[in-house]
Enzyme design. Structure first.
Site, PDB file in Angstrom:
ATOM      1  N   ARG A 208       0.854  -1.178   0.000  1.00 12.05           N
ATOM      2  CA  ARG A 208       0.000   0.000   0.000  1.00 12.05           C
ATOM      3  C   ARG A 208       0.898   1.239   0.000  1.00 12.05           C
ATOM      4  NH1 ARG A 208      -3.501  -2.471  -1.705  1.00 12.05           N
ATOM      5  NH2 ARG A 208      -5.613  -2.827  -0.935  1.00 12.05           N
ATOM      6  N   GLU A 237      -2.870   8.147  -4.233  1.00  7.20           N
ATOM      7  CA  GLU A 237      -3.287   7.703  -5.573  1.00  7.20           C
ATOM      8  C   GLU A 237      -4.672   8.260  -5.884  1.00  7.20           C
ATOM      9  OE1 GLU A 237      -3.272   3.453  -5.997  1.00  7.20           O
ATOM     10  OE2 GLU A 237      -1.213   3.242  -5.271  1.00  7.20           O
ATOM     11  N   HIS A 254       0.078   0.816  -9.813  1.00  8.32           N
ATOM     12  CA  HIS A 254      -0.697  -0.096  -8.964  1.00  8.32           C
ATOM     13  C   HIS A 254      -1.277  -1.255  -9.777  1.00  8.32           C
ATOM     14  CE1 HIS A 254      -3.218  -0.194  -5.000  1.00  8.32           C
ATOM     15  NE2 HIS A 254      -2.882  -1.405  -5.395  1.00  8.32           N
TER      16      HIS A 254
END
Length: 374
Positions: A208, A237, A254
């Site tokens: 993360r 993000e 990601h």
């Protein structure tokens, strides 16, 4: 029965329509209005499932087709009688493939042999265990750090985070986002951590974004107190730090867990849980329309090649992370689009290796990595 589903959950359309009215909505725009008369919500990480979204709705079940579930306020759901399920391990092989491609590219970028390097895995669950096993098969020395497993299983086979810092050339993180408690991981990669690692250490984060303090990471790279960084996940993000992007060895939007196989497994696991909860009788469903690789047969002439080079050729023939890196650098504002429109990527099991003049040992190693080998 009504189900609201993120319209980017792959392979889902048509599966649940015989049992329910299925409404597909962009995950970022799912609202309480969509859920007022819904029985279930199927989502990914972009939908914040909390009281603001769910209060006074009829939702009884939430399924997220992802490993992570920090986008779900689990305490609120449990207090209000909403069952939630995630898809643990669904993309473990996909992240493993990503990390293998990263390691092969780091070897090229920095001019070292992987067999001469030591890798530390922080978090050794579904994902981390596969990554360290792959690193070992490539020839790297590996160390494992997982405090929750140490408490449950004992310390044999594990070392502390301080040991990882002291011993490892490359440190890769596979941990959930915990913002408090004994296993807090929020900003685990902070200025203090980075000041302790050996000069030249490379940091890889695919867990993360909030695991790393972006400002501290930038400073460490600029000051050359670390050797480099690879990021697939970012703070804030999709509005990522553009300076940090330019400083990373490898940067991606990601997508580490975004293989077609991993997506299909995540969807299947959520459908299983939904079926059990509502007694639909469709447990065991599998996607049968995963696109085949463009070139499923990989031929390598092994004559004169070291085993590490053979393995790296095989790994990169299935997936070269640099293509994703280049796309993000060209268009960082398209972060979400690059994720949403990510092309099908197949895992090692979808490929067959033809290893001309390959030894029995290298063929065995490649089978252990997950390839079919002729």
């Amino acid at each position: 029965m009504k189900i609201v589903a993120d319209d980017k959950i792959p392979f889902l359309r048509g599966v649940l329509e015989p049992f329910a009215d299925v409404v597909y909505v962009n995950g970022k725009t799912i609202s309480r209005e969509h859920l007022m008369d819904a029985d279930a919500l199927l989502t990914r990480t972009r939908t914040r499932c909390n009281g603001s979204l769910l209060e006074h709705t009829s939702v009884k079940f939430i399924g997220t087709a992802t490993i992570g579930f920090d986008h779900i306020d689990t305490a609120w759901c449990e207090k209000n009688g909403i069952v939630w399920k995630n898809a643990p391990g669904c993309n473990a092989s996909s992240v493993n493939q990503y990390k293998a491609s990263v390691l092969a590219n780091l070897s090229r970028i920095h001019g070292f042999k992987l067999k001469d390097k030591t890798l530390g895995g922080v978090g050794v669950g579904n994902v981390g265990s596969r990554v360290v096993n792959t690193a070992e098969r490539i020839g790297m020395r590996v160390y494992l750090c997982d405090p929750p497993r140490v408490r449950n299983e004992g310390a044999c086979g594990y070392i502390s985070l301080e040991g990882i810092i002291r011993e490892c050339d490359i440190i890769t993180f596979h941990v959930p986002l915990n913002k408090e408690g004994i296993d807090k991981t929020y900003r685990m990669i902070d200025a203090e951590f980075l000041s302790k690692v050996n000069r030249g250490t490379i940091i890889i984060n695919t867990s993360r974004g909030e695991i790393a303090d972006g400002k501290a990471l930038k400073n460490a790279i600029l000051n050359k107190s670390i050797g480099g960084a690879v990021l697939d996940v970012w703070e804030n993000e999709p509005d990522i730090d553009l300076e940090l992007l330019t400083l990373c060895d490898i940067a991606t939007p990601h997508i580490a867990g975004y293989s077609a196989d991993g997506k299909a497994r995540g969807t299947a696991m959520v459908i299983d849980e939904l079926s059990r909860f509502f007694n639909l009788g469709i447990e065991g469903w599998e996607a049968n329309n995963i696109p085949a690789p463009q070139d499923p047969l990989i031929s390598i002439n092994c004559m004169g090649l070291p085993e590490e080079d053979i393995i790296k050729k095989a790994l990169l023939a299935t997936f070269d992370v640099i293509k994703d890196d280049q796309q993000l650098r060209r268009n960082p504002a398209d972060f979400e689009k690059l994720r949403g429109d990510y092309p099908p990527r197949r895992e090692f099991k979808a490929y067959t290796l033809v290893l001309e003049n390959g030894s029995t040992e290298i063929k065995h190693t490649c089978r252990k990595l997950g390839f079919n080998v002729l």
